[in-house]
Design an enzyme around this catalytic site. Structure first.
Site, PDB file in Angstrom:
ATOM      1  N   TRP A   1      -7.784   9.028  -4.145  1.00 41.04           N
ATOM      2  CA  TRP A   1      -7.909   7.887  -5.044  1.00 41.04           C
ATOM      3  C   TRP A   1      -7.231   6.628  -4.523  1.00 41.04           C
ATOM      4  O   TRP A   1      -7.638   5.507  -4.869  1.00 41.04           O
ATOM      5  CB  TRP A   1      -7.322   8.258  -6.412  1.00 41.04           C
ATOM      6  CG  TRP A   1      -8.002   9.455  -7.000  1.00 41.04           C
ATOM      7  CD1 TRP A   1      -7.519  10.732  -7.055  1.00 41.04           C
ATOM      8  CD2 TRP A   1      -9.313   9.498  -7.554  1.00 41.04           C
ATOM      9  NE1 TRP A   1      -8.451  11.566  -7.621  1.00 41.04           N
ATOM     10  CE2 TRP A   1      -9.568  10.830  -7.948  1.00 41.04           C
ATOM     11  CE3 TRP A   1     -10.304   8.537  -7.777  1.00 41.04           C
ATOM     12  CZ2 TRP A   1     -10.758  11.227  -8.536  1.00 41.04           C
ATOM     13  CZ3 TRP A   1     -11.499   8.934  -8.363  1.00 41.04           C
ATOM     14  CH2 TRP A   1     -11.711  10.265  -8.738  1.00 41.04           C
TER      15      TRP A   1
ATOM     16  N   GLU B   1     -15.165   4.670  -7.554  1.00 43.46           N
ATOM     17  CA  GLU B   1     -14.407   3.542  -8.082  1.00 43.46           C
ATOM     18  C   GLU B   1     -15.373   2.449  -8.516  1.00 43.46           C
ATOM     19  O   GLU B   1     -15.758   1.593  -7.705  1.00 43.46           O
ATOM     20  CB  GLU B   1     -13.426   2.996  -7.032  1.00 43.46           C
ATOM     21  CG  GLU B   1     -12.298   3.957  -6.684  1.00 43.46           C
ATOM     22  CD  GLU B   1     -11.225   3.301  -5.819  1.00 43.46           C
ATOM     23  OE1 GLU B   1     -11.394   2.120  -5.431  1.00 43.46           O
ATOM     24  OE2 GLU B   1     -10.214   3.973  -5.533  1.00 43.46           O
TER      25      GLU B   1
ATOM     26  N   ASP C   1     -10.618  -5.581  -6.615  1.00 46.01           N
ATOM     27  CA  ASP C   1     -10.894  -4.707  -7.755  1.00 46.01           C
ATOM     28  C   ASP C   1     -11.155  -5.601  -8.956  1.00 46.01           C
ATOM     29  O   ASP C   1     -10.282  -6.387  -9.354  1.00 46.01           O
ATOM     30  CB  ASP C   1      -9.706  -3.786  -8.037  1.00 46.01           C
ATOM     31  CG  ASP C   1      -9.522  -2.721  -6.964  1.00 46.01           C
ATOM     32  OD1 ASP C   1     -10.443  -2.540  -6.142  1.00 46.01           O
ATOM     33  OD2 ASP C   1      -8.458  -2.079  -6.950  1.00 46.01           O
TER      34      ASP C   1
ATOM     35  N   GLN D   1       0.827  -1.205   0.000  1.00 49.59           N
ATOM     36  CA  GLN D   1       0.000   0.000   0.000  1.00 49.59           C
ATOM     37  C   GLN D   1       0.863   1.256   0.000  1.00 49.59           C
ATOM     38  O   GLN D   1       0.524   2.255  -0.644  1.00 49.59           O
ATOM     39  CB  GLN D   1      -0.946  -0.013   1.210  1.00 49.59           C
ATOM     40  CG  GLN D   1      -2.052   1.026   1.150  1.00 49.59           C
ATOM     41  CD  GLN D   1      -3.041   0.781   0.024  1.00 49.59           C
ATOM     42  OE1 GLN D   1      -3.234  -0.358  -0.397  1.00 49.59           O
ATOM     43  NE2 GLN D   1      -3.658   1.836  -0.461  1.00 49.59           N
TER      44      GLN D   1
ATOM     45  N   SER E   1      -6.510   1.126   4.127  1.00 50.19           N
ATOM     46  CA  SER E   1      -7.052   0.510   2.914  1.00 50.19           C
ATOM     47  C   SER E   1      -7.772  -0.799   3.209  1.00 50.19           C
ATOM     48  O   SER E   1      -7.269  -1.654   3.938  1.00 50.19           O
ATOM     49  CB  SER E   1      -5.926   0.240   1.912  1.00 50.19           C
ATOM     50  OG  SER E   1      -6.406  -0.523   0.824  1.00 50.19           O
TER      51      SER E   1
END
Length: 279
Positions: A186, A250, A202, A158, A193
């Site tokens: 973003w 997102e 994702d 990260q 996270s």
């Protein structure tokens, strides 16, 4: 010979003579009062502390214990203790699914996760894998080509990802502080996270792997936005919730919260923060 084995009631009361030995009766009442006060004195009830209930809980084999030692032990051993409801004491309650991590709620210290590897080298919390696999299989059966491009990340991963965005904005002429602020819109600041939980993935179209707004128009995303809740996933960062989540839109980031919560969140049109009533 007279039988001396009277009960204390027989020694005090008599049908014929009423109350006998009034002195003994008064002494008995005083003794009972002293015993009662002594018992009450041993019960210490203060804010956040109950020294009696835990022992009753243990006696009746209840699942919850409120002793100071138990509370401290849970804080030290549970990776989710700071983010779970007060009544949650173990993972059998399945509250791990709703662990909130965002700009105001970092990953709990000492958090650990048991991972299972995916076919493309990614990994996810092993408890999520069956529902994720089911969702991906059903999407493919519908003629789609979903592709997982991000999953579990370590703190180091990260940091690297965040620094890439920071350097990008610095190259555009922004100061260090400005670059970090823009990057945080973003890419989650390291330690905040959801990818570090192993509960987020994702997912993009294999035919369009660009992480931009156009992703929402792909058949894969249209299908996922309509069906992901059936498998326990939610679109974590909707376009109209950025002020609440702290992350820009997102249309590829899906978070596992369990089927029951996912259905309610989706039908109500809220984000996880609103569902939990926290920011």
């Amino acid at each position: 010979m007279r039988d001396e084995r009277y009960t204390w009631q027989q020694q005090i009361f008599s049908k014929d003579k009423g109350i006998k030995r009034p002195t003994n009766f008064i002494m008995l009442l005083m003794l009972c009062t002293v015993i009662l006060l002594g018992a009450m004195a041993t019960i210490k009830i203060s804010k956040g502390q109950n020294t009696v209930l835990p022992y009753l809980n243990q006696y009746f084999d209840l699942k919850k214990s409120n002793t100071s030692a138990d509370i401290e032990a849970r804080k030290n051993t549970s990776a989710h203790s700071d983010a779970l409801p007060k009544d949650s004491t173990n993972e059998s309650n399945e509250e791990w699914k709703l662990l909130l991590v965002n700009r105001n709620n970092p990953v709990p210290a000492g958090y650990t996760v048991n991972l299972v590897s995916l076919s493309n080298g990614h990994a996810i919390d092993e408890r999520v894998y069956p529902d994720l696999q089911h969702m991906m299989n059903d999407a493919r059966a519908a003629g789609l080509s979903p592709y997982i491009c991000a999953s579990y990340r370590t703190q180091e991963d990260q940091i690297k990802l965040f620094d890439i965005d920071v350097n990008k904005y610095k190259a555009e002429g922004h100061s260090e502080e400005e670059a970090r602020a823009k990057a945080a819109n973003w890419v989650a600041v390291p330690g905040t996270s959801e990818h570090q939980l192993g509960l987020a993935v994702d997912i993009v179209s294999s035919k369009n792997q660009n992480l931009d707004k156009n992703q929402e128009t792909t058949p894969e995303q249209i299908w996922l936005m309509e069906n992901s809740y059936k498998y326990g996933f939610i679109l974590r960062y909707p376009s109209n919730k950025s002020e609440i989540t702290g992350i820009g839109y997102e249309p590829w980031h899906y978070r596992y919260v369990g089927k029951e919560a996912a259905e309610e969140i989706t039908k109500r049109g809220v984000c996880l923060e609103e569902y939990l009533g926290r920011d």
